[in-house]
Design an enzyme around this catalytic site. Sequence first.
Site, PDB file in Angstrom:
ATOM      1  N   SER A 160      43.572  44.624  42.682  1.00 54.79           N
ATOM      2  CA  SER A 160      43.366  44.766  41.245  1.00 54.79           C
ATOM      3  C   SER A 160      43.775  46.166  40.834  1.00 54.79           C
ATOM      4  O   SER A 160      43.825  47.081  41.674  1.00 54.79           O
ATOM      5  CB  SER A 160      41.887  44.545  40.905  1.00 54.79           C
ATOM      6  N   TYR A 173      32.911  45.800  42.432  1.00 51.63           N
ATOM      7  CA  TYR A 173      34.263  45.256  42.323  1.00 51.63           C
ATOM      8  C   TYR A 173      35.299  46.301  42.724  1.00 51.63           C
ATOM      9  O   TYR A 173      36.208  46.016  43.521  1.00 51.63           O
ATOM     10  CB  TYR A 173      34.512  44.784  40.894  1.00 51.63           C
TER      11      TYR A 173
END
Length: 278
Positions: A160, A173
């Site tokens: 990401s 995350y």
Amino acid sequence: MLKGKVAMVTGSGGERGFGRAIAQRLATEGADLFLTDIAPTGTRVVATKPDSGWRGLDAVADEVRERGGRALTALVDVRSAAEVTAVVRQAIEAFGRIDILVNNAGAPAGADRVPVVDLEEAAWDTVIDTNLKGTYLCARAVVSTMLERRLRGRVINMASEFGKVGGANRAAYCASKFGVIGFTQALALELAPAGITVNAICPGVADTDRLDHLGRRPDGSFDPALREEGLKRQAAAIPLGRVATSADIAELAAFLASDAAEYLTGQAINLAGGSTMH
């Protein structure tokens, strides 16, 4: 072209997810697909969103077959070494090989999206175990079969843009995706002598099921118009003026799986419309 190749794509049961689009794209290139998810229809982000009748893994498998490829499906929790080992064995028994692994399974946003002082250990563990440990377990199991068969395989990990820059209320995350990038680099160096490449895709904001939370009303119900308004706000902050689509990610995955990318390894490639450039 990927004719004669077999790809395993985790987290491929979602209706609007990366996994489905990647499976479709690899099948178009001629690959056979082994499709997995933790649930038959993937994981819903907003429980109150109206049921679309989506058939999940079975539907994706049918889409692969419509493109001329073979497809099999299996349920697996990528956090479990025993389940991962068993499902990889199942894929090898069915297809005889796995040439391409796409580590796409990911934990949905939820209880982890809070300040660290409010972050419960269980929420942290769910994200780290799914996104990072799951990537490690699947790579370990599949790469072993590639080495045994002397395949010049491809491992594609889903990271990401938050694997390169931190974000408030995203500690778990970010930690997981920073970890995926480090894991990608280490594994790429280990496997380079065998001709196996390992790369990561770093999407920015993307129009997938994971953004359904944008349409959640204060009372918990789902409003598609509210979701669309949220997408427009997200797009306005991106230099190229739009959020990513699953097809964007699938195109990059297909390239990384191809012979054209045989000299590319250890890379974490941004696909974020210019919002992240390092």
